[in-house]
Design a protein around this motif. Structure first.
Motif, mmCIF file in Angstrom:
data_model
loop_
_atom_site.group_PDB
_atom_site.id
_atom_site.type_symbol
_atom_site.label_atom_id
_atom_site.label_comp_id
_atom_site.label_asym_id
_atom_site.label_seq_id
_atom_site.Cartn_x
_atom_site.Cartn_y
_atom_site.Cartn_z
ATOM 1 N N LEU A 1 0.683 -1.391 0.272
ATOM 2 C CA LEU A 1 0.470 -0.023 0.019
ATOM 3 C C LEU A 1 0.942 1.093 0.420
ATOM 4 O O LEU A 1 1.891 1.572 0.666
ATOM 5 C CB LEU A 1 -0.935 -0.095 0.921
ATOM 6 N N SER A 2 0.268 2.405 -0.785
ATOM 7 C CA SER A 2 1.037 3.540 -0.298
ATOM 8 C C SER A 2 0.936 4.086 1.095
ATOM 9 O O SER A 2 0.388 4.014 1.954
ATOM 10 C CB SER A 2 0.281 4.479 -0.859
ATOM 11 N N GLU A 3 1.957 4.487 1.284
ATOM 12 C CA GLU A 3 1.612 5.238 3.021
ATOM 13 C C GLU A 3 0.265 6.398 3.345
ATOM 14 O O GLU A 3 0.402 5.792 4.462
ATOM 15 C CB GLU A 3 2.841 6.406 2.964
ATOM 16 N N PRO A 4 -0.308 6.772 2.569
ATOM 17 C CA PRO A 4 -1.471 7.861 2.900
ATOM 18 C C PRO A 4 -2.007 6.034 3.637
ATOM 19 O O PRO A 4 -2.873 6.108 4.139
ATOM 20 C CB PRO A 4 -2.498 7.950 1.910
ATOM 21 N N ASP A 5 -2.321 5.489 2.006
ATOM 22 C CA ASP A 5 -3.476 4.242 2.182
ATOM 23 C C ASP A 5 -2.739 3.167 3.424
ATOM 24 O O ASP A 5 -3.777 2.962 4.430
ATOM 25 C CB ASP A 5 -3.621 3.237 1.372
ATOM 26 N N LYS A 6 -1.563 3.265 3.991
ATOM 27 C CA LYS A 6 -1.181 2.256 5.189
ATOM 28 C C LYS A 6 -1.457 3.234 5.828
ATOM 29 O O LYS A 6 -2.470 2.906 7.475
ATOM 30 C CB LYS A 6 0.042 2.017 5.182
ATOM 31 N N ARG A 7 -1.532 4.317 6.622
ATOM 32 C CA ARG A 7 -1.935 5.268 7.678
ATOM 33 C C ARG A 7 -3.586 5.355 7.613
ATOM 34 O O ARG A 7 -4.229 4.771 8.715
ATOM 35 C CB ARG A 7 -1.921 6.606 7.263
ATOM 36 N N LYS A 8 -4.537 4.731 6.608
ATOM 37 C CA LYS A 8 -5.753 5.355 6.776
ATOM 38 C C LYS A 8 -6.161 3.503 7.258
ATOM 39 O O LYS A 8 -6.724 3.506 7.990
ATOM 40 C CB LYS A 8 -6.588 5.083 5.415
ATOM 41 N N VAL A 9 -5.033 2.620 7.260
ATOM 42 C CA VAL A 9 -5.576 1.170 7.811
ATOM 43 C C VAL A 9 -4.989 0.857 9.259
ATOM 44 O O VAL A 9 -6.459 0.987 9.676
ATOM 45 C CB VAL A 9 -4.607 0.265 6.848
ATOM 46 N N MET A 10 -3.847 1.654 9.903
ATOM 47 C CA MET A 10 -3.382 1.826 10.304
ATOM 48 C C MET A 10 -4.441 2.434 11.624
ATOM 49 O O MET A 10 -4.821 2.206 12.790
ATOM 50 C CB MET A 10 -2.131 2.026 10.643
ATOM 51 N N SER A 11 -5.691 3.520 11.580
ATOM 52 C CA SER A 11 -6.083 3.814 12.094
ATOM 53 C C SER A 11 -7.520 3.487 12.349
ATOM 54 O O SER A 11 -8.197 3.641 13.423
ATOM 55 C CB SER A 11 -6.718 5.431 11.217
ATOM 56 N N CYS A 12 -7.802 2.010 11.440
ATOM 57 C CA CYS A 12 -8.283 1.693 12.002
ATOM 58 C C CYS A 12 -8.449 0.054 13.391
ATOM 59 O O CYS A 12 -8.972 -0.306 13.391
ATOM 60 C CB CYS A 12 -9.313 0.696 10.872
ATOM 61 N N PHE A 13 -7.259 0.055 13.894
ATOM 62 C CA PHE A 13 -6.335 -0.857 14.451
ATOM 63 C C PHE A 13 -6.890 -0.444 15.811
ATOM 64 O O PHE A 13 -6.839 0.897 16.868
ATOM 65 C CB PHE A 13 -5.222 -0.403 14.577
ATOM 66 N N GLU A 14 -6.662 -1.339 16.313
ATOM 67 C CA GLU A 14 -7.559 -2.137 17.680
ATOM 68 C C GLU A 14 -7.012 -2.584 18.688
ATOM 69 O O GLU A 14 -6.740 -3.475 17.929
ATOM 70 C CB GLU A 14 -8.740 -1.773 17.827
#
Length: 234
Positions: free
Chosen positions: A19-32
């Motif tokens: 993933l691109s860095e922006p997309d990776k950050r978007k995924v990581m924002s959903c991490f619990e």
């Protein structure tokens, strides 16, 4: 990754890396964050999927109960692997179980969040679909080995695969789990490991298996799979 290990590696640790860095950050924002102790199950056979897991520390095994209480282990996941999305995407119950082999830490993404990410990040959706197709091939290769090879070649091959999974830092797996992975009894695996140790192929330190003589281990595999030094190094 060389051709041999690719045949037996789910490669789920590459899903987020693509993933691109922006997309990776978007995924990581959903991490619990979630933690599990050794023996805890992340999910279990016939359970209803509620999300997916990203391993940040430790190892887990994916397995299915077969005859009696015996387990057949399909895969060992480690740090960086993403798992649990098959049942979720097929909208079915889990067909297998996943259990922590040690105290682990994970990041959890709920079903709703993951489905939304799949719709809003096309590269994630493409990577997951591609990986699921690859994993089908891995399972087919594994089944072929279990069905066609005798125990000693199976053990030698899976030691090579596990050594790659554990980054050559020592295979930390109980004799029972190792026997459940290669489809053999604990006693017979113990005898073969002793033979490997006595012949100088492996060392066992701190309950870990270290591969000492790769060439001799490769020679034990007896190839229809054409495992040789050229293939290992390619």
């Amino acid at each position: 990754m060389n051709r041999l290990y690719r045949k037996f590696d789910f490669m789920s640790n590459f899903l987020l890396q693509e993933l691109s860095e922006p997309d990776k950050r978007k995924v990581m924002s959903c991490f619990e964050p979630m933690t599990f102790k050794r023996g805890d199950r992340l999910f279990y056979e016939d359970g209803i999927p509620t999300g997916i897991f990203y391993i940040t520390k430790g190892t887990v095994k994916k397995y299915k109960k077969v005859v009696g209480d015996q387990e057949q282990i399909f895969y060992i996941y480690k740090e960086g692997d993403l798992l649990g999305y098959h049942a979720l995407l097929s909208d079915e119950r889990y067909q297998d179980s996943c259990e922590a082999l040690e105290s682990i830490t994970t990041e959890f993404i709920s079903k709703d969040n993951f489905m939304e990410l799949m719709e809003t990040i096309p590269s994630l959706k493409a990577a997951v679909i591609k990986n699921m197709a690859h994993e089908f091939g891995v399972l087919a290769n594994t089944i072929a080995v279990l069905a066609q090879k005798a125990q000693t070649p199976r053990l030698a091959l899976f030691l090579l695969i596990l050594n790659n999974r554990y980054d050559s830092m020592g295979i930390k797996l109980s004799r029972q789990d190792l026997s459940n992975l290669i489809g053999a009894t604990r006693e017979s695996v113990g005898r073969t490991l002793k033979e490997f140790k006595d012949d100088g192929l492996i060392e066992i330190r701190d309950k870990k298996i270290f591969l000492v003589d790769m060439d001799k281990i490769i020679s034990k595999v007896e190839m229809p799979l054409s495992v040789n030094r050229r293939l290992i190094d390619s």
